[in-house]
Write a protein that holds these residues in place. Structure first.
Motif, PDB file in Angstrom:
ATOM      1  N   TRP A   1      30.936 -21.534  -4.001  1.00 44.82           N
ATOM      2  CA  TRP A   1      32.062 -21.993  -3.197  1.00 44.82           C
ATOM      3  C   TRP A   1      33.172 -22.436  -4.136  1.00 44.82           C
ATOM      4  CZ3 TRP A   1      33.984 -27.161  -1.894  1.00 44.82           C
ATOM      5  CH2 TRP A   1      34.927 -27.126  -0.852  1.00 44.82           C
ATOM      6  N   GLN A   2      34.341 -21.866  -3.934  1.00 42.05           N
ATOM      7  CA  GLN A   2      35.510 -22.110  -4.785  1.00 42.05           C
ATOM      8  C   GLN A   2      35.251 -21.709  -6.241  1.00 42.05           C
ATOM      9  OE1 GLN A   2      36.391 -26.327  -4.153  1.00 42.05           O
ATOM     10  NE2 GLN A   2      37.941 -25.774  -2.653  1.00 42.05           N
ATOM     11  N   ARG A   3      34.206 -20.904  -6.451  1.00 43.98           N
ATOM     12  CA  ARG A   3      33.800 -20.503  -7.803  1.00 43.98           C
ATOM     13  C   ARG A   3      33.604 -21.731  -8.698  1.00 43.98           C
ATOM     14  NH1 ARG A   3      36.775 -14.705  -8.868  1.00 43.98           N
ATOM     15  NH2 ARG A   3      36.888 -14.091  -6.696  1.00 43.98           N
ATOM     16  N   LYS A   4      33.135 -22.784  -8.072  1.00 48.40           N
ATOM     17  CA  LYS A   4      32.988 -24.063  -8.758  1.00 48.40           C
ATOM     18  C   LYS A   4      31.624 -24.684  -8.518  1.00 48.40           C
ATOM     19  CE  LYS A   4      35.780 -28.189  -9.609  1.00 48.40           C
ATOM     20  NZ  LYS A   4      37.078 -28.854  -9.298  1.00 48.40           N
ATOM     21  N   TYR A   5      31.136 -24.559  -7.308  1.00 50.44           N
ATOM     22  CA  TYR A   5      29.828 -25.108  -6.938  1.00 50.44           C
ATOM     23  C   TYR A   5      28.949 -23.968  -6.424  1.00 50.44           C
ATOM     24  CZ  TYR A   5      32.905 -29.193  -6.525  1.00 50.44           C
ATOM     25  OH  TYR A   5      33.851 -30.165  -6.746  1.00 50.44           O
ATOM     26  N   GLY A   6      27.695 -23.978  -6.816  1.00 51.79           N
ATOM     27  CA  GLY A   6      26.808 -22.937  -6.306  1.00 51.79           C
ATOM     28  C   GLY A   6      25.548 -22.824  -7.130  1.00 51.79           C
ATOM     29  N   GLY A   7      24.990 -21.635  -7.110  1.00 51.11           N
ATOM     30  CA  GLY A   7      23.757 -21.404  -7.851  1.00 51.11           C
ATOM     31  C   GLY A   7      23.068 -20.143  -7.389  1.00 51.11           C
ATOM     32  N   GLY A   8      21.805 -20.006  -7.784  1.00 52.79           N
ATOM     33  CA  GLY A   8      21.088 -18.782  -7.474  1.00 52.79           C
ATOM     34  C   GLY A   8      19.601 -18.989  -7.347  1.00 52.79           C
ATOM     35  N   LEU A   9      18.963 -18.012  -6.699  1.00 51.62           N
ATOM     36  CA  LEU A   9      17.521 -17.945  -6.561  1.00 51.62           C
ATOM     37  C   LEU A   9      17.051 -16.628  -7.136  1.00 51.62           C
ATOM     38  CD1 LEU A   9      17.193 -19.104  -2.828  1.00 51.62           C
ATOM     39  CD2 LEU A   9      16.891 -20.521  -4.867  1.00 51.62           C
ATOM     40  N   GLY A  10      15.921 -16.627  -7.824  1.00 46.99           N
ATOM     41  CA  GLY A  10      15.390 -15.400  -8.399  1.00 46.99           C
ATOM     42  C   GLY A  10      13.887 -15.302  -8.229  1.00 46.99           C
ATOM     43  N   LEU A  11      13.386 -14.078  -8.088  1.00 45.29           N
ATOM     44  CA  LEU A  11      11.958 -13.793  -8.045  1.00 45.29           C
ATOM     45  C   LEU A  11      11.659 -12.733  -9.086  1.00 45.29           C
ATOM     46  CD1 LEU A  11      11.410 -13.482  -4.182  1.00 45.29           C
ATOM     47  CD2 LEU A  11      10.837 -15.453  -5.610  1.00 45.29           C
ATOM     48  N   PHE A  12      10.510 -12.829  -9.752  1.00 44.67           N
ATOM     49  CA  PHE A  12      10.141 -11.824 -10.739  1.00 44.67           C
ATOM     50  C   PHE A  12       8.647 -11.534 -10.669  1.00 44.67           C
ATOM     51  CE2 PHE A  12      10.001 -15.963 -12.831  1.00 44.67           C
ATOM     52  CZ  PHE A  12       8.754 -15.964 -13.438  1.00 44.67           C
ATOM     53  N   SER A  13       8.306 -10.308 -11.048  1.00 45.21           N
ATOM     54  CA  SER A  13       6.907  -9.878 -11.031  1.00 45.21           C
ATOM     55  C   SER A  13       6.688  -8.849 -12.129  1.00 45.21           C
ATOM     56  CB  SER A  13       6.550  -9.268  -9.668  1.00 45.21           C
ATOM     57  OG  SER A  13       5.256  -8.703  -9.675  1.00 45.21           O
ATOM     58  N   VAL A  14       5.565  -8.974 -12.835  1.00 48.78           N
ATOM     59  CA  VAL A  14       5.142  -8.006 -13.848  1.00 48.78           C
ATOM     60  C   VAL A  14       3.739  -7.535 -13.477  1.00 48.78           C
ATOM     61  CG1 VAL A  14       4.674  -7.573 -16.285  1.00 48.78           C
ATOM     62  CG2 VAL A  14       6.516  -9.147 -15.633  1.00 48.78           C
ATOM     63  N   GLN A  15       3.565  -6.223 -13.352  1.00 45.51           N
ATOM     64  CA  GLN A  15       2.264  -5.624 -13.070  1.00 45.51           C
ATOM     65  C   GLN A  15       1.984  -4.579 -14.142  1.00 45.51           C
ATOM     66  OE1 GLN A  15       0.247  -6.605 -10.489  1.00 45.51           O
ATOM     67  NE2 GLN A  15       1.799  -8.146  -9.950  1.00 45.51           N
ATOM     68  N   GLY A  16       0.717  -4.311 -14.402  1.00 45.43           N
ATOM     69  CA  GLY A  16       0.415  -3.296 -15.402  1.00 45.43           C
ATOM     70  C   GLY A  16      -1.066  -3.188 -15.702  1.00 45.43           C
ATOM     71  N   THR A  17      -1.384  -2.264 -16.577  1.00 40.47           N
ATOM     72  CA  THR A  17      -2.759  -1.995 -16.967  1.00 40.47           C
ATOM     73  C   THR A  17      -3.263  -3.070 -17.917  1.00 40.47           C
ATOM     74  OG1 THR A  17      -2.206   0.369 -16.859  1.00 40.47           O
ATOM     75  CG2 THR A  17      -4.302  -0.229 -17.899  1.00 40.47           C
ATOM     76  N   ASP A  18      -4.438  -3.631 -17.614  1.00 40.83           N
ATOM     77  CA  ASP A  18      -5.045  -4.603 -18.522  1.00 40.83           C
ATOM     78  C   ASP A  18      -5.454  -3.917 -19.821  1.00 40.83           C
ATOM     79  OD1 ASP A  18      -4.732  -6.408 -16.508  1.00 40.83           O
ATOM     80  OD2 ASP A  18      -6.858  -6.548 -15.991  1.00 40.83           O
ATOM     81  N   ASP A  19      -5.303  -4.633 -20.926  1.00 40.04           N
ATOM     82  CA  ASP A  19      -5.679  -4.098 -22.232  1.00 40.04           C
ATOM     83  C   ASP A  19      -5.998  -5.277 -23.141  1.00 40.04           C
ATOM     84  OD1 ASP A  19      -5.602  -3.091 -24.953  1.00 40.04           O
ATOM     85  OD2 ASP A  19      -4.638  -1.288 -24.158  1.00 40.04           O
ATOM     86  N   ALA A  20      -7.288  -5.467 -23.422  1.00 43.08           N
ATOM     87  CA  ALA A  20      -7.726  -6.631 -24.188  1.00 43.08           C
ATOM     88  C   ALA A  20      -7.120  -6.672 -25.584  1.00 43.08           C
ATOM     89  CB  ALA A  20      -9.256  -6.650 -24.274  1.00 43.08           C
ATOM     90  N   LEU A  21      -6.980  -5.531 -26.230  1.00 44.13           N
ATOM     91  CA  LEU A  21      -6.457  -5.529 -27.593  1.00 44.13           C
ATOM     92  C   LEU A  21      -4.956  -5.803 -27.636  1.00 44.13           C
ATOM     93  CD1 LEU A  21      -8.423  -2.547 -29.200  1.00 44.13           C
ATOM     94  CD2 LEU A  21      -8.790  -5.001 -29.528  1.00 44.13           C
ATOM     95  N   ARG A  22      -4.230  -5.378 -26.635  1.00 40.78           N
ATOM     96  CA  ARG A  22      -2.782  -5.568 -26.633  1.00 40.78           C
ATOM     97  C   ARG A  22      -2.390  -6.984 -26.223  1.00 40.78           C
ATOM     98  NH1 ARG A  22       0.320  -1.952 -27.963  1.00 40.78           N
ATOM     99  NH2 ARG A  22       2.108  -3.113 -27.168  1.00 40.78           N
ATOM    100  N   TYR A  23      -3.049  -7.521 -25.225  1.00 42.77           N
ATOM    101  CA  TYR A  23      -2.588  -8.775 -24.635  1.00 42.77           C
ATOM    102  C   TYR A  23      -3.443  -9.985 -24.984  1.00 42.77           C
ATOM    103  CZ  TYR A  23       0.064  -5.335 -21.991  1.00 42.77           C
ATOM    104  OH  TYR A  23       0.889  -4.284 -21.649  1.00 42.77           O
TER     105      TYR A  23
END
Length: 449
Positions: A357-379
């Motif tokens: 509002w008025q380019r003075k007050y405000g903010g944001g909301l974010g969501l994130f997700s990471v999916q992938g193949t399990d790998d014991a040696l890498r992670y």
């Protein structure tokens, strides 16, 4: 949840005092691109670094547009130099969880007020149809100087029949730093990272090559609706290209050239603008940065993104989405004992919404997700904080940020990041450390000069 220490109250007081003091600055303190165009920052940004339609066109035009009286100004005043300072404090919910008595503390700045970044940049016109955005940083947490970003452009406009075509070429050091939308990795929310734990995995095009490569891209915008870009990147770890990665640790080194592509459709309807697009790259990455003979893995990224923006009077609203899929052929890593499998996958999703509002007050909301193949040696790297004893890259969570801008080029931000999953679980991903141990509270004052 984190407690309220005297140190926190002190830094909050200092930052608010600084923000208040900055309101007394005159308009002459606006950054170089605003001085060059003779327009306020709000012409190109809703709240920096989020671009407006005008700001996207200014970038396409190679940062070279000027005010009508630009040529009459003194030569020194036309040099587009600017600076930035970021003061911050990061507080992690449980920084010491899973840490042994003799372990090195990876959070030496946790709970401390620091000068996170001092930056200087060349931002604006070089010559007719040519300009640049080149930024060098002093990183306070790591105590080093580095080239943060480089985007040097040449652009032209022409008519094809009755349709306008803007086209150009850019020399840059990060895939997606050339992009004009705030939905791709370089310019996506959150725009400044806290000094918090790092998720076990991220795709190649999602800042894994930031300031570690050099590339040339050609781009074009057809009829203000179709944007296309193709480029080729190479490692910037030696020779003349090293200037593009000066001061940056070489964590990901390419073997050979890596093509990058981008295609998007955009439309503007009065106060509403939107875009939908796709992008990706394919690269071979060294298994051992110090031994080119150890072989390389093939990584192929493909992403889709969307960007919606509504600006009317005192109101500015944005909604963005980004999804990236990555196919990994890890045959060289498997042969070197650094990967359990050969064919792996990684997928990331990021969503965010902002209102000001008025380019003075405000903010944001974010969501994130990471999916992938399990790998014991890498992670399962043995790192009790950023690794995963489960050998999993999976993570998810949310961000909540509130902003206050006393003047256009000063932003105070308070952000909370919460993890619902880290290293494959919401429980203990490392003995004695849970996903919620990494929740962080981040306080920032960001000033541009």
């Amino acid at each position: 949840m984190f407690g309220t220490s005297n140190a926190f109250r002190l830094i909050l007081s200092c930052l608010v005092t600084l923000a208040g003091a900055l309101t007394s600055w005159s308009a002459s303190a606006l950054p170089s691109m605003a001085r060059q165009t003779g327009s306020p920052c709000s012409q190109c940004h809703t709240v920096f670094p989020e671009l407006t339609p005008y700001g996207r066109q200014f970038k396409l035009g190679a940062f070279s547009a000027t005010s009508s009286n630009w040529a009459q100004k003194e030569a020194l005043s036309r040099i587009p130099l600017s600076a930035a300072v970021q003061l911050s404090r990061t507080k992690t919910r449980d920084a010491n969880a899973a840490m042994g008595d003799g372990d090195e503390n990876p959070f030496e700045n946790d709970g401390r007020a620091i000068v996170q970044t001092v930056a200087g940049y060349y931002g604006g016109r070089i010559a007719n149809n040519m300009g640049a955005l080149v930024q060098g940083n002093y990183e306070g947490a790591e105590r080093r100087w580095a080239i943060e970003m480089a985007d040097i452009r040449y652009a032209r406009d022409t008519l094809v029949g009755t349709r306008e075509l803007t086209y150009g070429v850019t020399l840059n050091n990060t895939p997606t730093v050339t992009d004009i939308y705030n939905s791709t990795p370089s310019w996506r929310f959150p725009h400044t990272e806290s000094l918090s734990p790092v998720m076990p995995a991220r795709t190649l095009v999602d800042m894994s090559l930031a300031s570690q490569v050099a590339g040339v891209s050609t781009y074009a915008m057809w009829d203000s609706s179709i944007y296309a870009e193709v480029g080729l990147y190479g490692a910037a770890n030696k020779g003349a290209l090293r200037i593009f990665s000066a001061g940056v640790p070489k964590e990901t080194i390419l073997s050979g050239g890596a093509p990058y592509w981008r295609l998007a459709y955009q439309n503007e309807l009065d106060n509403l603008s939107y875009s939908v697009g796709t992008y990706g790259m394919s690269a071979r990455v060294r298994v051992d940065n110090n031994d080119s003979g150890a072989g390389s893995d093939r990584l192929t990224d493909y992403g889709v993104d969307g960007n919606l923006q509504w600006i009317e009077g005192r109101h500015a609203f944005s909604l963005r989405a980004n999804w990236i899929g990555e196919r990994q052929s890890r045959s060289a890593s498997q042969a070197a004992g650094r990967s359990s499998g050969n064919e792996l996958q990684l997928r990331t999703l990021n969503l965010d919404a902002h209102y000001y509002w008025q380019r003075k007050y405000g903010g944001g909301l974010g969501l994130f997700s990471v999916q992938g193949t399990d790998d014991a040696l890498r992670y399962n790297t043995g790192d009790p904080i950023n690794g995963s004893s489960l050998g999993s890259p999976k993570a998810s969570g949310y961000l909540v940020e509130v902003n206050y801008l006393p003047i256009e080029n000063v932003k105070a931000a308070l952000r909370y990041t919460g993890y619902t999953k880290f290293g494959g679980t919401r429980g203990e991903y490392s003995p004695g450390r849970e996903a919620k141990s990494n929740d962080t509270l981040y306080l920032l004052v960001w000033a541009l000069f």
